[in-house]
Design an enzyme around this catalytic site. Structure first.
Site, short mmCIF file in Angstrom:
data_model
loop_
_atom_site.label_atom_id
_atom_site.label_comp_id
_atom_site.label_asym_id
_atom_site.label_seq_id
_atom_site.Cartn_x
_atom_site.Cartn_y
_atom_site.Cartn_z
CG HIS A 133 -13.80 -9.09 -45.99
ND1 HIS A 133 -14.39 -9.35 -46.91
CD2 HIS A 133 -14.36 -7.38 -45.60
CE1 HIS A 133 -14.94 -8.36 -47.84
NE2 HIS A 133 -15.08 -7.25 -46.52
N GLY A 205 -9.60 -11.69 -58.80
CA GLY A 205 -10.57 -12.79 -58.25
C GLY A 205 -11.28 -11.95 -57.93
CB THR A 206 -12.87 -9.22 -56.23
OG1 THR A 206 -13.66 -8.80 -55.67
CG2 THR A 206 -12.51 -8.53 -56.73
CG ASN A 231 -12.90 -12.19 -62.63
OD1 ASN A 231 -13.63 -12.57 -63.08
ND2 ASN A 231 -13.69 -11.83 -61.19
P1 OAD Z 1 -16.67 -14.14 -55.08
O1 OAD Z 1 -17.07 -15.20 -54.90
O2 OAD Z 1 -18.09 -13.26 -55.04
O3 OAD Z 1 -15.97 -13.66 -56.56
C1 OAD Z 1 -15.29 -14.39 -56.66
C2 OAD Z 1 -14.57 -14.35 -57.98
O4 OAD Z 1 -13.41 -15.32 -58.74
C3 OAD Z 1 -15.33 -14.40 -59.60
O5 OAD Z 1 -15.58 -13.25 -60.00
C4 OAD Z 1 -15.11 -15.12 -59.98
O6 OAD Z 1 -15.41 -14.96 -61.83
C5 OAD Z 1 -13.21 -15.28 -59.78
N1 OAD Z 1 -12.72 -16.31 -59.75
C6 OAD Z 1 -13.33 -17.86 -60.12
N2 OAD Z 1 -12.34 -19.23 -60.14
C7 OAD Z 1 -11.04 -17.70 -60.59
C8 OAD Z 1 -9.93 -17.90 -60.80
N3 OAD Z 1 -9.24 -19.10 -60.73
N4 OAD Z 1 -8.97 -17.24 -60.99
C9 OAD Z 1 -9.58 -15.04 -60.80
N5 OAD Z 1 -10.15 -15.54 -61.00
C10 OAD Z 1 -11.63 -16.50 -60.63
O7 OAD Z 1 -15.23 -13.22 -54.07
P2 OAD Z 1 -15.39 -12.52 -53.67
O8 OAD Z 1 -14.93 -11.32 -54.77
O9 OAD Z 1 -13.84 -12.49 -52.81
O10 OAD Z 1 -17.42 -11.56 -47.74
O11 OAD Z 1 -16.92 -11.65 -52.52
C11 OAD Z 1 -16.39 -10.97 -51.67
C12 OAD Z 1 -17.09 -10.92 -50.47
O12 OAD Z 1 -18.01 -11.56 -50.75
C13 OAD Z 1 -16.12 -12.28 -48.96
O13 OAD Z 1 -15.03 -11.52 -48.63
C14 OAD Z 1 -16.84 -12.44 -48.57
C15 OAD Z 1 -18.46 -12.99 -49.45
O14 OAD Z 1 -18.96 -12.68 -48.82
C16 OAD Z 1 -17.28 -11.54 -46.11
O15 OAD Z 1 -17.51 -12.85 -45.48
C17 OAD Z 1 -17.74 -10.26 -45.28
#
Ligand code: OAD
Length: 261
Positions: A133, A205-206, A231
């Site tokens: 991204h 962590g996604t 996660n």
């Molecule tokens: P999200 O905020 O959607 O998801 C974060 C994930 O990390 C969630 O499933 C949490 O449960 C998990 N999480 C939280 N704390 C954690 C920890 N300490 N260890 C492991 N996991 C943990 O973020 P993304 O999936 O990265 O795109 O979001 C995807 C995209 O949506 C991003 O790249 C961004 C956003 O809009 C753009 O900006 C194009």
């Protein structure tokens, strides 16, 4: 750190047996694809998007992360990205970024692809990650092909002070992928190639709701590889995961990779 609650031994919430299996799977893999999201940087202090306290809980993506938002109010969008650049520069790679970097540096056949724009994988060292991204710390011209890396402050006090192209003086924009935009074709193709060839896809962590990044794990699964998910909560990828570890990145990733027991 291994802890026990008196029942099955656990690593910060993940049951030991699956941890052992995950360690064995990654140790045996000739090719491993790692897909990370905002959760891997959460313990570095970088806000996620959709968890509690996530950016999309306080801000509307439509106002800040779309081409339409930038056309309507480029000053506001730059102000938000300037704020995020400053916030991330106060953060350092955590034990999960560092363990992945060391592990990838020590073995051939590891590809790290991240949805994060925070640069913390690169800051941890090791082979450069695929940044699906884009990057908070790169800008590009809205008119020509100019791109530039930089960490300096953004002056978004007025439309006149916003960053401009060093070549043609047109308005510059953050070199990140916004909603409604396509990922760079060569970048996503490289990621799919690595994911399809992998014996193991380690997903950390996604929320796995943003495409096409989330489908990278499916590519490994469909090609016969195993998906391991780290996660604290279930995601749409849990259904195809061979092993789901309900713990945090810092608690689990170094253990899976053998850098902490
Ligand atoms: P999200 O905020 O959607 O998801 C974060 C994930 O990390 C969630 O499933 C949490 O449960 C998990 N999480 C939280 N704390 C954690 C920890 N300490 N260890 C492991 N996991 C943990 O973020 P993304 O999936 O990265 O795109 O979001 C995807 C995209 O949506 C991003 O790249 C961004 C956003 O809009 C753009 O900006 C194009």
């Amino acid at each position: 750190m291994l802890i026990s609650d008196g029942g099955a031994p656990k690593v910060r919430g993940a049951v030991l047996q699956p941890i052992t299996e995950a360690r064995a799977l990654v140790a045996a893999a000739d090719r491993c694809f790692v897909l990370t999201g905002a959760g891997i940087s959460a313990e570095s202090g970088v806000p996620t998007f959709r968890s509690d306290g996530g950016l999309w809980k306080s801000y509307r993506a439509e106002d800040l992360a779309t081409p339409g938002a930038f056309a309507r109010d480029s000053r506001l969008v730059w102000e938000w990205y300037g704020w995020r650049r400053e916030l991330v520069q106060r953060c350092a790679p955590n034990a999960a970024h560092l363990a992945l970097a060391r592990w990838a540096a020590d073995r051939a056949g590891v590809t790290i692809a991240t949805q994060n724009v925070d640069g913390l994988h690169a800051a941890a060292g090791g082979p450069p990650p695929i940044e699906l991204h884009g990057s908070l710390f790169r800008m590009r011209c809205t008119c020509c092909e100019w791109r530039e890396d930089g960490r300096g402050p953004i002056d978004a006090t007025s439309a006149e002070t916003l960053p401009r192209c060093a070549r043609c003086r047109a308005l510059a924009r953050p070199d990140v992928v916004w909603f409604g935009e396509s990922l760079d074709r060569a970048t996503i193709e490289r990621a799919f190639e690595a994911a399809s060839a992998a014996d193991v896809c380690l997903v950390v962590g996604t929320s796995a709701v943003v495409q096409p990044a989330a489908s990278l794990a499916n590519a490994t699964h469909e090609a016969g590889g195993a998906v391991i998910e780290v996660n604290p909560v279930e995601t749409p990828l849990t259904a195809i995961a061979a092993i789901s570890l309900r713990g945090t990145a810092v608690g689990v990733v170094p253990v899976i990779l053998g850098s902490r027991v």
